[in-house]
Scaffold this motif. Structure first.
Motif, short mmCIF file in Angstrom:
data_model
loop_
_atom_site.label_atom_id
_atom_site.label_comp_id
_atom_site.label_asym_id
_atom_site.label_seq_id
_atom_site.Cartn_x
_atom_site.Cartn_y
_atom_site.Cartn_z
N PHE A 41 14.45 48.13 12.86
CA PHE A 41 15.77 47.56 12.63
C PHE A 41 15.70 46.48 11.56
O PHE A 41 16.55 46.40 10.67
CB PHE A 41 16.34 47.00 13.93
N LEU A 42 14.65 45.64 11.64
CA LEU A 42 14.51 44.57 10.64
C LEU A 42 14.38 45.17 9.25
O LEU A 42 14.94 44.66 8.28
CB LEU A 42 13.30 43.70 10.97
N PRO A 85 21.36 37.68 28.09
CA PRO A 85 20.51 36.54 27.71
C PRO A 85 19.69 36.79 26.44
O PRO A 85 19.28 35.83 25.80
CB PRO A 85 19.60 36.36 28.93
N THR A 86 19.46 38.04 26.07
CA THR A 86 18.66 38.29 24.87
C THR A 86 19.52 38.45 23.63
O THR A 86 19.04 38.91 22.59
CB THR A 86 17.81 39.56 25.04
N ILE A 87 20.80 38.10 23.73
CA ILE A 87 21.74 38.21 22.60
C ILE A 87 21.67 39.59 21.98
O ILE A 87 21.68 39.74 20.75
CB ILE A 87 21.47 37.13 21.53
N TRP A 123 13.20 52.58 27.41
CA TRP A 123 13.15 52.99 28.83
C TRP A 123 13.93 54.29 29.05
O TRP A 123 13.53 55.16 29.83
CB TRP A 123 13.75 51.89 29.71
N ALA A 140 9.22 49.50 22.23
CA ALA A 140 10.39 48.75 21.75
C ALA A 140 10.09 47.98 20.48
O ALA A 140 10.97 47.80 19.63
CB ALA A 140 10.87 47.80 22.85
N ILE A 141 8.84 47.52 20.35
CA ILE A 141 8.50 46.69 19.18
C ILE A 141 8.70 47.50 17.90
O ILE A 141 9.18 46.98 16.89
CB ILE A 141 7.05 46.19 19.28
N LEU A 180 19.22 41.77 21.85
CA LEU A 180 17.93 42.31 21.39
C LEU A 180 17.30 43.26 22.41
O LEU A 180 16.46 44.08 22.04
CB LEU A 180 16.95 41.16 21.10
N VAL A 195 36.58 37.45 27.55
CA VAL A 195 35.41 37.97 26.83
C VAL A 195 34.53 38.77 27.78
O VAL A 195 34.07 39.88 27.47
CB VAL A 195 34.62 36.80 26.20
N ARG A 220 18.41 45.78 23.53
CA ARG A 220 18.78 47.17 23.31
C ARG A 220 17.59 48.02 22.89
O ARG A 220 17.53 49.21 23.18
CB ARG A 220 19.90 47.27 22.28
N TRP A 235 14.52 47.69 23.99
CA TRP A 235 13.77 48.01 25.20
C TRP A 235 14.54 49.03 26.04
O TRP A 235 13.97 49.94 26.60
CB TRP A 235 13.52 46.73 26.02
N LEU A 241 12.31 47.53 17.08
CA LEU A 241 12.73 46.22 16.59
C LEU A 241 12.34 46.06 15.13
O LEU A 241 13.15 45.65 14.28
CB LEU A 241 12.10 45.13 17.46
#
Lengths: 402, 377
Positions: free
Chosen positions: A74-75, A33-35, A45, A67-68, A37, A338, A39, A41, A71
């Motif tokens: 990565f950006l 569901p998070t497409i 963990w 996780a932030i 993202l 798929v 990963r 988090w 993220l």
């Protein structure tokens, strides 16, 4: 408390495979569901699990990253990749000779950037590692490390691998001599001499086995110019490849043991002993687990395909033509394919993490002991290093370990 | 928490371990060493719990050194501390809520980017394509043709069926192409070549090169079919679809890389995802080229639905190509056929056919007699 030579304190690992498996499975489900993202988090963990279960003298490590930060990192790495992408696109429109030269240039650039990424990722992990309330850190220059690694690897290439022990010892030393625990700097006493014997012995043995195996296999018809390869020839070659794999693992176990055992922290000394047969055991276990999970998935997949494309299985016989027609028309079949692909991919990375990732960490942690721990009691904390995005490039380049 | 609870304490300044007792009094957590000396007094409101092992509670506090920790072990002791300090649960919930909000925001943003991409890139790629200089596109087309010949043809490249540009067949084809392209404002000159190949296909490259394979010509039964396919390929040239496809493929790779975190794009997942998304764009392009063929058929007398007939005939031969239609770069021909039927009904009467029967016979003969082996499998 007595100072001086004391008994070595073994490192303990308290994590359970089942706990990690549950965490990973939950994470894989949330990736959908998070497409993708989630990963960031999931990685966080996972690290909390590895760190918190690694206990030295009664106190576990603590991973303080979140996780932030991953993220954002990565950006930031995207800023490097978008121009690279433009370059790739431009190259793909050029004549084939120019494209080959261009692609090679980009490949070399990426190989160079990987050194930078590896070092920054290590910086990120170390600076978010806490033990007894004191943070680790890494100094040095990531560009310097990247240049070192790059030119060493060129030398290794030019010498057909013979320069490898020099490169390995040099890079290990660079990493550890620029690592810190609080205000105390790590040291490294290892040198290429410790790697030379196992490396060159393995090197010669691999060369001999490869030559002998290939030669015999060839003579017995394992790789015929035309027709069916003979069973005997193939068997000889498979045995040769397996033997080479064993030798590689033997060398790896020696390098890990000897290099980790050269790590010092003031008066404290690390000793690690990883046996080659334990390393081989991890891979055997991994192979069995992977085969098992794929058998389960294959049975499940047949059942699912049988129900969504039931026409193809009518009359107890598999009709390829009907199956292909179903495939073309039905959206649910496409979805099943798929989804099945994602399941295969998920099972693979789950087994890699559970048996190779966790297995390797456990081998090193449980094979490790530390002497002179008491000398660390007066280590003081240093200032903050809250740099962000240390790991973005590593994530994007797929070089992130743990 | 009336009696003290045993804990380990790190002050975050030195790497010392203090074995301490914890007491909760007057809105603060009091940390006392074994000899009763007070090592710290952390206000309850400042406390937060770090993530640790099961049955282990690691507490830090705002305003203290960042590494300062109080560690309580054992299920009972942890439960007692948690019961006394409900603030820990609240903080944990707040933190989790914050992270969930960020994750949801990021996911929504990514979903928006994907949607904008799916709907925006055909438009955007068209705009960018308009900015590409025709000269560049022309030389690019030549590169692509070379690469394609290297991968499909033998070493000498494609073998052109009729090398004389002034032959009856080649002149007729060139005339048809020029007439089809007329009025579209395309900066390119067409270069249509009928070449020998067992693959029943035809395609247009960036810059105006069109290749028509002999196997497809062999299967064409009427002028309508041949002219329909040719007009369709001319439509690709006029709309500069080859260039558009290249640009959108590059964009798709970047997007998939972002989702999977694999910017190198080497994983199978990246390839599969890119194929599915790109197929969407090419479906639009095919529709546009069909429409172009339909407009050409308003000026010349051929039935554009012949195009669909020919594709269906080829598809019937090749189950494998049909099976992969969903993932392939060619749209399903049923909806295309319906659209083409509508186009074919709108044609004015009294037009000239694209080829005279002498020309059509010359075209059919240009690759020699069809090879019986390759004609029908």
């Amino acid at each position: 408390m007595v100072w001086g030579q004391e008994r070595p304190v073994p490192v303990k690992f308290t994590g359970k495979r089942g706990e990690l498996a549950a965490m990973l499975l939950r994470g894989y489900v949330l990736l959908i569901p998070t497409i993708g993202l989630y990963r960031f988090w999931l990685t966080t963990w996972k690290r909390r699990f590895y760190w918190a279960n690694t206990e030295i003298d009664g106190d576990p490590l603590e991973y303080t990253g979140n996780a932030i930060q991953l993220l954002l990192g990565f950006l930031m790495a995207l800023a490097v990749f978008v121009p690279l992408y433009g370059l790739f696109f431009y190259l793909s429109t050029q004549s084939s000779e120019a494209a080959i030269v261009g692609y090679s240039g980009v490949a070399v650039l990426v190989w160079f950037l990987m050194g930078y990424a590896i070092y920054r990722a290590r910086d990120f992990r170390l600076s978010r590692t806490l033990w007894r309330g004191i943070r680790c850190d890494q100094g040095g220059s990531a560009w310097g490390y990247a240049i070192r690694r790059f030119f060493w690897s060129l030398l290794v290439l030019a010498t057909a691998g013979l320069a490898y022990p020099f490169m390995a010892a040099n890079l290990w030393a660079y990493r550890y001599r620029h690592s810190w625990y609080g205000d105390r700097q790590f040291g490294f006493t290892g040198s290429w001499r410790q790697l030379a014997r196992p490396f060159y012995v393995s090197y010669v043995a691999i060369a001999l086995i490869a030559a002998a195996g290939l030669g015999t296999g060839w003579a017995m018809g394992g790789v015929p110019v035309s027709g069916v390869p003979s069973v005997g020839g193939v068997v000889v070659m498979v045995i040769a490849v397996a033997l080479i794999g064993l030798l590689v693992l033997y060398y790896q176990s020696r390098e890990i043991s000897r290099m980790f055992s050269s790590v010092r922290l003031g008066q404290a000394a690390l000793a690690v002993s990883v046996r080659a047969r334990s390393l081989v055991g991890q891979y055997v276990l991994f192979g069995l687990a992977l085969a098992g999970s794929y058998v389960v998935l294959a049975i499940g997949g047949l059942v699912v395909l049988g129900s969504v494309a039931s026409g193809a299985f009518a009359g107890g016989e598999f009709d390829l033509q009907v199956f292909m027609q179903n495939l073309q028309g039905s959206f649910s079949v496409l979805l099943a394919i798929v989804f099945g692909y994602l399941l295969l991919l998920g099972a693979f990375s789950l087994m890699v993490e559970l048996f190779l990732g966790l297995g390797f960490w456990k081998l090193v942690a449980q094979g490790a002991s530390i002497t002179g721990l008491d000398s660390l009691r007066d280590v003081k904390a240093r200032g903050e290093d809250a740099r962000l995005g240390g790991e973005g490039l590593a994530d994007a380049l797929n070089v992130g370990a743990y | 928490m009336s009696e003290s609870i045993a804990a380990r304490f790190h002050d975050g300044l030195t790497a010392e371990v203090h074995l301490v007792g914890l007491i909760h009094e007057a809105g603060a957590l009091v940390i006392r060493a074994g000899d009763g000396a007070e090592l710290g007094r952390w206000a309850t409101a400042d406390l937060f719990a770090m993530h640790g092992r099961k049955d282990e509670l690691r507490l830090g506090a705002n305003g203290q050194p960042t590494g300062a920790r109080v560690v309580v072990k054992g299920r009972e002791d942890v439960a007692r501390v948690l019961a006394t300090l409900p603030v820990l649960h609240q903080k944990r919930r707040q933190q989790a809520g914050r992270e969930i909000r960020i994750a949801v925001t990021a996911t929504v943003a990514l979903a928006a980017v994907i949607l904008a991409y799916l709907y925006g890139v055909p438009l955007l790629a068209g705009r960018i394509t308009a900015l590409v200089p025709p000269d560049w596109e022309r030389s690019l087309g030549e590169t692509v043709a070379r690469q394609m010949q290297a991968s499909l043809g033998d070493e000498s490249g494609f073998q052109v069926c009729d090398s004389n540009p002034d032959s009856l067949a080649n002149r007729a084809i060139a005339r048809f192409g020029a007439a089809a392209l007329e009025g579209s404002g395309s900066p390119f000159e067409l270069d249509i070549r009928v070449v020998k190949s067992d693959i029943p296909n035809a395609f247009a490259l960036p810059g105006g090169q069109v290749f028509f394979f002999s196997a497809l010509l062999d299967q064409a039964e009427t002028q309508d079919e041949f002219a329909g396919v040719l007009a369709h390929e001319v439509g690709h040239v006029a709309h500069r679809h080859g260039m558009e496809q290249l640009i959108s493929t590059a964009g798709t790779g970047a997007l998939i890389g972002f989702i999977l975190g694999d910017m190198t794009g080497i994983s199978v997942a990246a390839g599969l995802g890119a194929t599915i998304i790109d197929a969407r764009f090419s479906r639009d392009a095919e529709r546009q080229a069909d429409a172009f063929a339909g407009h050409v058929a308003e000026r010349m007398d051929f039935n554009p639905a012949g195009l669909a007939d020919l594709i269906n005939r080829v598809g019937a031969d090749d189950e494998f190509a049909r099976a992969l239609a969903l993932l392939s770069t060619h749209p399903l021909t049923d909806d295309r056929k319906a659209a083409l039927e509508i186009l074919s009904q709108q044609r004015p009467a009294g037009l000239e056919p694209p080829f005279t029967s002498a020309e059509w016979n010359a075209i059919r003969a240009m690759c020699g007699a069809p090879d019986p082996k390759t004609k029908r499998k």
